[in-house]
Design a protein around this motif. Structure first.
Motif, PDB file in Angstrom:
ATOM      1  N   SER A 103       0.855  -1.587   0.387  1.00 52.81           N
ATOM      2  CA  SER A 103       0.284  -0.296  -0.500  1.00 52.81           C
ATOM      3  C   SER A 103       0.993   0.882   0.091  1.00 52.81           C
ATOM      4  O   SER A 103      -0.148   2.303  -0.658  1.00 52.81           O
ATOM      5  CB  SER A 103      -0.501   0.014   1.141  1.00 52.81           C
ATOM      6  OG  SER A 103      -1.436  -0.913   1.719  1.00 52.81           O
ATOM      7  N   GLN A 148      -3.913  -1.010   3.957  1.00 57.27           N
ATOM      8  CA  GLN A 148      -4.613  -1.765   2.808  1.00 57.27           C
ATOM      9  C   GLN A 148      -5.888  -1.364   3.162  1.00 57.27           C
ATOM     10  O   GLN A 148      -6.481  -1.626   1.671  1.00 57.27           O
ATOM     11  CB  GLN A 148      -4.105  -2.955   3.394  1.00 57.27           C
ATOM     12  CG  GLN A 148      -4.486  -4.571   2.155  1.00 57.27           C
ATOM     13  CD  GLN A 148      -3.350  -4.594   0.903  1.00 57.27           C
ATOM     14  OE1 GLN A 148      -2.728  -4.204   1.354  1.00 57.27           O
ATOM     15  NE2 GLN A 148      -3.753  -5.285   0.513  1.00 57.27           N
ATOM     16  N   CYS A 159      -6.092   1.814   1.072  1.00 64.76           N
ATOM     17  CA  CYS A 159      -6.335   1.721  -0.681  1.00 64.76           C
ATOM     18  C   CYS A 159      -7.740   1.190  -1.251  1.00 64.76           C
ATOM     19  O   CYS A 159      -8.077   1.251  -2.265  1.00 64.76           O
ATOM     20  CB  CYS A 159      -4.820   0.932  -0.807  1.00 64.76           C
ATOM     21  SG  CYS A 159      -3.935   1.895  -0.670  1.00 64.76           S
TER      22      CYS A 159
END
Length: 492
Positions: free
Chosen positions: A343, A396, A399
């Protein structure tokens, strides 16, 4: 061996405590697993053991931490050399050399061992961990599992009394995870004290002596190894834990496609050199609403295939069609979105809020959609936080939220659940299902059997650079998926 007495810790510039009144005693030779949601405090406990907190990660520490009978407040990090060995989630962050043999030797050289003793320790590490095949290799050419093995060997060569591992399986394929379990089991039998912070727990089921469940910085519950092994998947999931017995996990995704082909790949090939490449004559099609899980061992070309689909790499040969019409790399790059495994490479702004709306023209609809996504991802309390200050799992999830904000017909996700707890994994699965219902075509690379069963409508199995199999996910095909994921590396 490890004792924490009424320990609380708050990171600098943080409003809340990461840990609150922790009392924990870990005995010599005990194998302890720390479980809990992302950001609950698991990693902070491991940092207390290796003294990264508060020497490297600064903040306010209260209470007492004792390692091998010594109060760590009277010790520096270097005083723990030879007592505590640490293996981080991303082994690249602890490498110092460019080849494997030098990397294993480095830890021993760093403490000034004689050449004879260094060679003896290296031979011991190589033999005990069965990694001779990895010697004299470039670090940059290793798979994630091989890098993890080298990181463990480097620490093992120092013969520490305590091993601390932070989510060691997060980036490993299933075969590499099984090998990791075998290594840990061997270390346990040798009498090492082992502390692991994890989300995926199935591979630790038979070797854990005790499980510590952390919630909001506090110890919520302690579970004996025997009781842990007897937990059903439903009981584990109710506690926010990943499934214990993967064989009992059944498909939950439902096919949303209309039968209309959205994406067609015909004889797609890609080479790194003149003829050395991971992909050869890749041919398959996917429809609107399909969620295609791309599986295969580390290094087989899964991420490369996603990059070609999204136009980040250009195929050497073959054709790519969308809605029956050929599309070039430039159009694919414009009309798709790619969520990377790491990420850090795609977070650009100074706040979570700005990251969410980057590239979008803000309006009431987008603001409402954005806040809804952040709520579902558990990030609504971090609007003004810098993305770099988030945990790996939180980055994560951010994103993935950004991807859901984009109005594209095709989205690719590269290992979207690495480092995610059960609740976050289910939230990601639910989001992908909603995107599928909207008619978007989704491609997902993953080693996460539980996630694949919860999410995907189809499986594309890559082997030796080719599509070995392509089929729908169902109860009938579930055993095939399990077999593919967990077969031994040497059989692939």
């Amino acid at each position: 061996m490890i004792r924490m007495e009424d320990v609380s810790f708050r990171y600098s510039n943080s409003k809340g405590d990461a840990l609150k009144h922790i009392n924990l005693h870990i005995h010599q030779g005990e194998f302890v697993v720390l479980l809990g949601s992302s950001g609950c405090g698991k990693t902070t406990i491991t940092r207390l053991i290796n003294r990264l907190v508060p020497e490297f990660f600064e903040g306010e520490l209260e209470g007492n931490v004792y390692i091998d009978g010594r109060d760590t407040s009277d010790m520096d990090i270097q005083d723990l050399t030879g007592i505590v060995g640490s293996v981080f989630q991303d082994p690249r962050s602890q490498f110092f050399a460019t080849d494997t043999t030098a990397e294993i030797a480095f830890s021993c050289e760093n403490v000034g061992l004689s050449r004879e003793e260094l060679c003896r320790r290296m031979e011991m590490a190589v033999n005990d961990l069965q990694i001779r095949r990895l010697l004299e290799r470039s670090i940059f050419e290793l798979s994630s599992g091989e890098k993890q093995s080298i990181a463990i060997a480097s620490v093992y060569a120092l013969s520490p009394k305590i091993l601390v591992l932070d989510e060691p399986s997060a980036n490993l394929d299933s075969a590499a995870t099984q090998h990791l379990m075998e290594i840990l089991d061997s270390l346990k039998k040798q009498g090492y004290t082992i502390v692991i912070s994890e989300h995926r727990v199935h591979y630790l089921r038979d070797i854990a002596d005790r499980v510590i469940l952390i919630e909001n910085g506090k110890i919520k519950k302690e579970i004996s190894g025997k009781d842990f092994r007897n937990l059903s998947n439903e009981e584990a999931n109710a506690m926010g834990l990943r499934s214990i017995n993967l064989l009992s996990v059944l498909p939950q995704g439902s096919c949303c496609h209309t039968g209309e082909k959205q994406i067609e790949l015909k004889d797609i090939s890609y080479y790194y050199g003149k003829s050395n490449g991971p992909l050869r004559n890749i041919t398959f099609s996917a429809g609107k609403g399909d969620i295609v899980g791309i599986i295969g061992s580390n290094g087989v070309g899964k991420s490369t295939l996603l990059e070609i689909i999204c136009g980040l790499k250009k195929e050497i040969s073959g054709s790519f069609l969308m809605s029956g019409k050929p599309v070039n790399q430039k159009i694919r790059n414009r009309d798709t979105f790619f969520v990377m495994q790491d990420s850090d490479y795609q977070l650009f702004t100074e706040s979570v809020e700005k990251e969410l709306y980057l590239g979008n023209i803000e309006n009431d609809f987008l603001r409402e959609k954005g806040m809804s996504l952040l709520n579902r991802m558990g990030l609504s309390d971090y609007l003004q936080r810098h993305p770099a200050s988030l945990s790996g799992g939180q980055k994560q999830r951010l994103c993935i939220a950004v991807a859901c904000m984009k109005n594209t017909d095709m989205i690719c996700f590269d290992e979207p659940t690495s480092g995610l707890d059960y609740t976050s994994m289910k939230n990601v699965s639910s989001l992908l299902y909603e995107l599928s219902q909207d008619g978007k075509t989704l491609f997902v690379t993953s080693h996460d059997y539980e996630f694949l069963m919860s999410t995907c409508t189809h499986i594309c199995y890559l082997h030796a650079g080719k599509v070995e199999d392509y089929f729908e996910v169902s109860r009938k095909t579930a055993p095939k998926i399990y077999q593919i994921l967990f077969q031994k590396e040497e059989k692939r």
